[in-house]
Design a protein around this motif. Structure first.
Motif, mmCIF file in Angstrom:
data_model
loop_
_atom_site.group_PDB
_atom_site.id
_atom_site.type_symbol
_atom_site.label_atom_id
_atom_site.label_comp_id
_atom_site.label_asym_id
_atom_site.label_seq_id
_atom_site.Cartn_x
_atom_site.Cartn_y
_atom_site.Cartn_z
ATOM 1 N N SER A 21 4.765 -5.990 -7.331
ATOM 2 C CA SER A 21 5.969 -6.260 -6.564
ATOM 3 C C SER A 21 7.231 -6.033 -7.391
ATOM 4 C CB SER A 21 5.937 -7.699 -6.059
ATOM 5 O OG SER A 21 7.101 -7.993 -5.349
ATOM 6 N N LEU A 22 8.272 -5.589 -6.713
ATOM 7 C CA LEU A 22 9.571 -5.376 -7.338
ATOM 8 C C LEU A 22 10.414 -6.618 -7.074
ATOM 9 C CD1 LEU A 22 11.447 -3.432 -8.848
ATOM 10 C CD2 LEU A 22 12.119 -2.501 -6.647
ATOM 11 N N GLY A 23 10.469 -7.513 -8.034
ATOM 12 C CA GLY A 23 11.206 -8.764 -7.872
ATOM 13 C C GLY A 23 10.603 -9.610 -6.770
ATOM 14 N N CYS A 24 11.454 -10.165 -5.933
ATOM 15 C CA CYS A 24 10.981 -11.006 -4.827
ATOM 16 C C CYS A 24 10.872 -10.242 -3.516
ATOM 17 C CB CYS A 24 11.942 -12.182 -4.634
ATOM 18 S SG CYS A 24 11.973 -13.286 -6.053
ATOM 19 N N SER A 25 11.088 -8.923 -3.559
ATOM 20 C CA SER A 25 11.039 -8.136 -2.332
ATOM 21 C C SER A 25 9.604 -7.748 -1.997
ATOM 22 C CB SER A 25 11.889 -6.869 -2.485
ATOM 23 O OG SER A 25 11.220 -5.923 -3.285
ATOM 24 N N ASP A 26 9.443 -7.119 -0.829
ATOM 25 C CA ASP A 26 8.118 -6.640 -0.439
ATOM 26 C C ASP A 26 7.889 -5.198 -0.895
ATOM 27 O OD1 ASP A 26 9.896 -5.453 1.259
ATOM 28 O OD2 ASP A 26 8.748 -5.833 3.083
ATOM 29 N N HIS A 27 8.800 -4.654 -1.688
ATOM 30 C CA HIS A 27 8.656 -3.311 -2.237
ATOM 31 C C HIS A 27 7.805 -3.373 -3.509
ATOM 32 C CE1 HIS A 27 11.654 -1.678 0.459
ATOM 33 N NE2 HIS A 27 12.404 -2.735 0.196
ATOM 34 N N GLU A 28 7.071 -2.284 -3.741
ATOM 35 C CA GLU A 28 6.253 -2.241 -4.945
ATOM 36 C C GLU A 28 6.690 -1.104 -5.838
ATOM 37 O OE1 GLU A 28 2.135 -2.948 -4.949
ATOM 38 O OE2 GLU A 28 2.131 -3.735 -2.919
ATOM 39 N N MET A 29 6.517 -1.283 -7.139
ATOM 40 C CA MET A 29 6.834 -0.235 -8.100
ATOM 41 C C MET A 29 5.694 0.781 -8.115
ATOM 42 S SD MET A 29 8.447 -2.401 -11.231
ATOM 43 C CE MET A 29 7.169 -3.650 -11.237
ATOM 44 N N VAL A 30 6.056 2.036 -8.356
ATOM 45 C CA VAL A 30 5.075 3.106 -8.437
ATOM 46 C C VAL A 30 5.214 3.775 -9.796
ATOM 47 C CG1 VAL A 30 4.323 5.299 -7.444
ATOM 48 C CG2 VAL A 30 5.213 3.508 -5.958
ATOM 49 N N GLU A 31 4.096 3.943 -10.478
ATOM 50 C CA GLU A 31 4.091 4.641 -11.759
ATOM 51 C C GLU A 31 3.345 5.955 -11.555
ATOM 52 O OE1 GLU A 31 3.199 2.644 -15.700
ATOM 53 O OE2 GLU A 31 1.352 3.778 -15.362
ATOM 54 N N PHE A 32 3.872 7.038 -12.133
ATOM 55 C CA PHE A 32 3.221 8.337 -12.003
ATOM 56 C C PHE A 32 3.584 9.216 -13.180
ATOM 57 C CE2 PHE A 32 7.270 8.468 -9.856
ATOM 58 C CZ PHE A 32 7.839 9.651 -10.306
ATOM 59 N N ARG A 33 2.829 10.292 -13.348
ATOM 60 C CA ARG A 33 3.111 11.273 -14.405
ATOM 61 C C ARG A 33 3.518 12.583 -13.753
ATOM 62 N NH1 ARG A 33 -0.872 12.311 -18.926
ATOM 63 N NH2 ARG A 33 -1.472 13.762 -17.337
ATOM 64 N N MET B 131 0.842 -1.177 0.000
ATOM 65 C CA MET B 131 0.000 0.000 0.000
ATOM 66 C C MET B 131 0.890 1.245 0.000
ATOM 67 S SD MET B 131 -2.603 1.329 2.904
ATOM 68 C CE MET B 131 -4.179 0.931 2.259
ATOM 69 N N LEU B 132 0.597 2.179 -0.858
ATOM 70 C CA LEU B 132 1.353 3.423 -0.954
ATOM 71 C C LEU B 132 0.933 4.344 0.177
ATOM 72 C CD1 LEU B 132 3.332 5.112 -2.644
ATOM 73 C CD2 LEU B 132 1.358 5.955 -3.917
ATOM 74 N N ASP B 133 1.913 4.814 0.958
ATOM 75 C CA ASP B 133 1.613 5.676 2.089
ATOM 76 C C ASP B 133 1.657 7.149 1.738
ATOM 77 O OD1 ASP B 133 3.520 3.514 4.199
ATOM 78 O OD2 ASP B 133 1.358 3.567 3.940
ATOM 79 N N LEU B 134 2.665 7.546 0.955
ATOM 80 C CA LEU B 134 2.934 8.963 0.827
ATOM 81 C C LEU B 134 3.743 9.242 -0.430
ATOM 82 C CD1 LEU B 134 2.881 11.642 2.535
ATOM 83 C CD2 LEU B 134 4.993 10.857 3.558
ATOM 84 N N VAL B 135 3.405 10.308 -1.133
ATOM 85 C CA VAL B 135 4.201 10.783 -2.259
ATOM 86 C C VAL B 135 4.560 12.224 -1.951
ATOM 87 C CG1 VAL B 135 4.228 11.338 -4.716
ATOM 88 C CG2 VAL B 135 3.058 9.289 -3.927
ATOM 89 N N LEU B 136 5.860 12.538 -1.850
ATOM 90 C CA LEU B 136 6.317 13.891 -1.547
ATOM 91 C C LEU B 136 6.830 14.559 -2.813
ATOM 92 C CD1 LEU B 136 8.331 13.250 1.730
ATOM 93 C CD2 LEU B 136 6.028 14.170 1.521
ATOM 94 N N THR B 137 6.419 15.800 -3.032
ATOM 95 C CA THR B 137 6.929 16.596 -4.137
ATOM 96 C C THR B 137 7.281 17.964 -3.601
ATOM 97 O OG1 THR B 137 4.801 17.533 -4.797
ATOM 98 C CG2 THR B 137 5.406 15.428 -5.792
ATOM 99 N N ASN B 138 7.993 18.750 -4.402
ATOM 100 C CA ASN B 138 8.349 20.094 -3.967
ATOM 101 C C ASN B 138 7.398 21.149 -4.515
ATOM 102 O OD1 ASN B 138 9.113 20.032 -6.605
ATOM 103 N ND2 ASN B 138 11.114 20.936 -6.287
ATOM 104 N N LYS B 139 6.320 20.725 -5.168
ATOM 105 C CA LYS B 139 5.380 21.666 -5.763
ATOM 106 C C LYS B 139 3.990 21.046 -5.788
ATOM 107 C CE LYS B 139 7.037 23.875 -9.275
ATOM 108 N NZ LYS B 139 7.483 24.209 -10.630
ATOM 109 N N GLU B 140 2.969 21.857 -5.480
ATOM 110 C CA GLU B 140 1.581 21.390 -5.533
ATOM 111 C C GLU B 140 1.241 20.927 -6.957
ATOM 112 O OE1 GLU B 140 -1.097 21.356 -3.292
ATOM 113 O OE2 GLU B 140 0.254 21.812 -1.641
ATOM 114 N N ALA B 141 0.461 19.908 -7.079
ATOM 115 C CA ALA B 141 -0.057 19.412 -8.359
ATOM 116 C C ALA B 141 1.038 19.065 -9.371
ATOM 117 C CB ALA B 141 -1.032 20.423 -8.956
#
Length: 110
Positions: free
Chosen positions: A21-33, A1-11
């Motif tokens: 999943s990213l390989g065999c780890s418990d990390h997940e890939m995130v895609e964004f624009r 589950m994605l908790d937080l996405v931090l950016t330096n600018k609104e929108a």
């Protein structure tokens, strides 16, 4: 589950999706624009100068906050706003900014 996405600018970021999943780890890939309108909003960019940052003070300032009490009985939105307020205050004190002209800004190719 994605908790937080931090950016330096609104929108600045949109269409955030978890892509599995990213390989065999418990990390997940995130895609964004990265949204163009927000990226091109100003010709002079103020960027954080991490080379001159005082991360010890940053860690200390955020570590002094009694998070259990500060976030007690608050919903997700209120908790986020409280966290964001403290994070930005610490950032302002500990991480100086530098001005950059957009013509010299490195952009990803592709």
């Amino acid at each position: 589950m994605l908790d937080l996405v931090l950016t330096n600018k609104e929108a600045l970021v949109g269409d955030v999706k978890l892509k599995g999943s990213l390989g065999c780890s418990d990390h997940e890939m995130v895609e964004f624009r990265i949204l163009r309108a927000a990226r091109r909003a100003c010709s002079k960019l103020a960027t954080l100068d991490f080379r001159r940052a005082d991360f010890g003070l940053f860690r200390d300032l955020l570590g002094r906050i009694p998070w259990d009490k500060a976030l007690e009985a608050r919903g997700a939105q209120d908790s986020w706003l409280i966290f964001k307020h403290h994070l930005l205050q610490a950032q302002e004190r500990c991480i100086p900014t530098k001005r950059k002209s957009s013509k010299n800004t490195k952009r990803p190719h592709g």
